[in-house]
Design an enzyme around this catalytic site. Structure first.
Site, PDB file in Angstrom:
ATOM      1  N   HIS A  48      55.012  69.532 -20.974  1.00 29.50           N
ATOM      2  CA  HIS A  48      54.645  69.840 -22.371  1.00 29.50           C
ATOM      3  C   HIS A  48      54.396  71.348 -22.587  1.00 29.50           C
ATOM      4  CE1 HIS A  48      52.590  69.648 -26.208  1.00 29.50           C
ATOM      5  NE2 HIS A  48      51.441  69.983 -25.653  1.00 29.50           N
ATOM      6  N   HIS A  72      47.883  76.546 -23.107  1.00 28.21           N
ATOM      7  CA  HIS A  72      47.192  76.179 -24.355  1.00 28.21           C
ATOM      8  C   HIS A  72      46.297  74.947 -24.255  1.00 28.21           C
ATOM      9  CE1 HIS A  72      50.369  73.202 -25.005  1.00 28.21           C
ATOM     10  NE2 HIS A  72      49.561  72.653 -25.896  1.00 28.21           N
ATOM     11  N   GLU A  76      40.855  72.706 -23.046  1.00 27.28           N
ATOM     12  CA  GLU A  76      40.452  71.423 -23.594  1.00 27.28           C
ATOM     13  C   GLU A  76      40.568  70.279 -22.581  1.00 27.28           C
ATOM     14  OE1 GLU A  76      42.223  70.411 -27.295  1.00 27.28           O
ATOM     15  OE2 GLU A  76      40.652  68.953 -27.713  1.00 27.28           O
ATOM     16  N   ASP A  77      41.624  70.264 -21.788  1.00 25.85           N
ATOM     17  CA  ASP A  77      41.912  69.085 -20.962  1.00 25.85           C
ATOM     18  C   ASP A  77      41.582  69.225 -19.472  1.00 25.85           C
ATOM     19  OD1 ASP A  77      42.908  68.131 -23.298  1.00 25.85           O
ATOM     20  OD2 ASP A  77      45.021  68.311 -22.748  1.00 25.85           O
ATOM     21  N   ASP A 138      53.516  73.640 -30.427  1.00 25.11           N
ATOM     22  CA  ASP A 138      52.821  72.489 -29.850  1.00 25.11           C
ATOM     23  C   ASP A 138      53.139  71.238 -30.678  1.00 25.11           C
ATOM     24  OD1 ASP A 138      50.909  71.059 -28.301  1.00 25.11           O
ATOM     25  OD2 ASP A 138      49.331  71.497 -29.754  1.00 25.11           O
ATOM     26  N   ASP A 260      76.527  72.005 -50.362  1.00 23.80           N
ATOM     27  CA  ASP A 260      76.238  72.765 -49.143  1.00 23.80           C
ATOM     28  C   ASP A 260      75.916  71.871 -47.949  1.00 23.80           C
ATOM     29  OD1 ASP A 260      73.840  71.890 -50.130  1.00 23.80           O
ATOM     30  OD2 ASP A 260      72.745  73.738 -49.696  1.00 23.80           O
TER      31      ASP A 260
HETATM   32 MN    MN Z   1      49.443  70.585 -26.569  1.00 27.56          MN
END
Ligand code: MN
Length: 502
Positions: A48, A72, A76-77, A138, A260
């Protein structure tokens, strides 16, 4: 030796050996931090952040932003701390990762009138354009892998949030590539049948046109070469599903009125070249009257510039020809990110934040009146002008940034909904903003869990809980002394009158 970051490096503009080393280092750091963690798809988690970093590299973002993309989700994780990130990758990377982490705490609760506030909050909280771009990358990968998320309600909530919050932000940032992908993926989840049907139609058109379109492109390239246009490139594209289906509705659901669906793009060095190419196109093919659009002289509200003309080729193909300069091409695909391509600012230079502070007031002009067809504020144009003026007038810059923050605060309901209020607002204004009738039932208010007098001024980030009584009754007349918003005051006056009359 191949390395999992090779794709990222290849997508970068002109990576140095140092860039390559730093990015590999970040990868190894993040891989270790995420450890055995898996995505819902069953893939190792590191896939990811690596995908996001590649998107960022494709958008031409600088090294720090790419590294922040890789890291990123670590704060948090995983057990990784912001201090560790700073030690190893520097202040800027820390600032960016912290910014993204902060944004991930915001939740969309699907209350239509709060969408606007959330968009604003997102932009304001981000405080740096690079944080928003990482967040968009993300979201793009999360949307690409959304089918693994269960249950369907959760998928729909994420898709709705994408449509309501992220698509408009990508659009206003002018990142055409991102906007088109995000809106298609949202539609695929929210309207699967319509999406499949539309996509099938477009793929059929594409297949049927493949041969004549190829011939047309060759014909055009030959004509360009013969007119001694030395520097040019061409590409062709099929309209994306969502934008085609919205346009179809505007054209009485008649596909033959959408001119178009297929487009050939010609990219040349200068504006002068654009007009020369237009002349040439009209010489070799038959233009359809009334279909010439000069978005160079008259840019679209989001800053889009290109010449459009629709022609019929000898192969009886109706195709839109889009002619633009290299710079317009970059801007239409990458939007504000294109600034990073053109003026690669050194990541060490302080004042990047200042740059964002300068842009913020423009970004925040995400108003309710932004139907693209309406004469919308030319915010992106202003933004580009602002970007150019950046550094020349610090005072002006600060004044602009302060202007917005000086007037508004964002506060929360106990459920996490964001309410946007003027500075000096009280719980009474809050109650009115949440629900008009709430004022009539209001008995008291808690701010951050504590009971407070109703005239207490709310502060940015406060969480407010309104205590209610069973029976609605006339609001207290005294509230008029401190209610800040005109709408709340009007409501109170009207209710006082009404209840007194009864
Ligand atoms: Mn993420």
């Amino acid at each position: 030796m191949p390395h999992p970051t090779d794709d990222i490096i290849r997508a970068m503009q002109s990576p140095s050996d140092e860039d390559q080393k730093a990015i590999q280092d970040a990868y190894e750091f993040a891989e270790k931090a995420h450890g055995e963690e898996k995505r819902k798809s069953g893939e190792p988690y590191i896939v990811h952040p690596t995908t996001i970093a590649k998107t960022l590299a494709t958008l031409g973002m600088d090294r720090d932003t790419i590294i922040a993309g890789i890291l990123h989700d670590t704060i948090e994780d995983t057990p990784v701390t912001a201090d560790e990130i700073e030690q190893r990758f520097g202040k800027t990377v820390r600032f960016l990762v912290e910014g993204v982490t902060k944004l991930s705490k915001l939740k969309y609760r699907g209350v239509e009138r709060h969408v606007e506030s959330l968009r604003r909050l997102l932009v304001a909280t981000a405080s740096d354009i690079r944080v928003i771009i990482i967040k968009l990358a993300d979201r793009l990968h999360n949307m690409e892998t959304l089918k693994h998320v269960e249950p369907v309600e959760k998928r729909n909530r994420i898709a709705l949030e994408t449509r309501e919050i992220y698509v408009p932000i990508a659009e206003r940032l002018g990142i055409g590539l991102m906007k088109a992908r995000l809106e298609d993926l949202a539609m695929k989840t929210l309207e699967p049948e319509k999406y499949a049907e539309t996509e099938r139609f477009l793929r059929e058109r594409e297949t049927a046109a493949k041969e004549p379109l190829g011939k047309a492109v060759n014909e055009l390239r030959r004509a360009l070469a013969e007119s001694d246009m030395r520097d040019f490139s061409t590409e062709s594209r099929v309209k994306n599903v969502h934008s085609y289906s919205t346009k179809l509705v505007r054209k009485d659901n008649d596909p033959d009125k959408v001119y178009d669906i297929l487009a050939i793009r010609v990219i040349v060095p200068s504006v002068d070249d654009c007009y020369r190419v237009l002349g040439l196109v009209h010489k070799i093919w038959t233009p359809i009257p009334g279909r010439i659009k000069d978005y160079i002289a008259f840019p679209k509200p989001n800053g889009y510039r290109t010449l459009h003309t629709t022609v019929i080729t000898p192969q009886k193909l109706i195709v839109e020809v889009q002619i633009r300069s290299e710079e317009m091409q970059q801007k239409s695909k990458f939007g504000v990110a294109a600034h990073f391509l053109y003026k690669q600012p050194s990541s060490e230079k302080p004042g990047k934040k200042g740059f964002m502070a300068h842009l913020l007031p423009h970004l925040l002009r995400i108003t309710k009146h932004d139907d693209p067809a309406a004469p919308a504020p030319r915010w992106l144009k202003e933004l580009n002008v602002a970007a150019e003026e950046y550094g020349e007038n610090a005072e002006f810059r600060e004044a602009l940034a302060e202007d917005f923050f000086a007037r508004r605060i964002f506060v929360f309901t106990p459920k996490g909904d964001v309410i946007d209020l003027p500075i000096g607002a009280t719980a009474v204004d809050f109650a009115y903003a949440v629900h008009t009738d709430l004022v009539d039932r209001m008995a008291g208010a808690k701010v951050n869990g504590k009971l407070v007098p109703l005239d207490t001024e709310l502060k940015r980030g406060d969480m407010i809980e309104i205590q209610t009584k069973k029976q609605p009754s006339a609001p207290n007349k005294k509230w008029l002394d401190f209610a800040k918003t005109a709408s709340a005051r009007r409501h109170i006056r009207a209710r006082v009158k009404k209840y007194n009359a009864n």
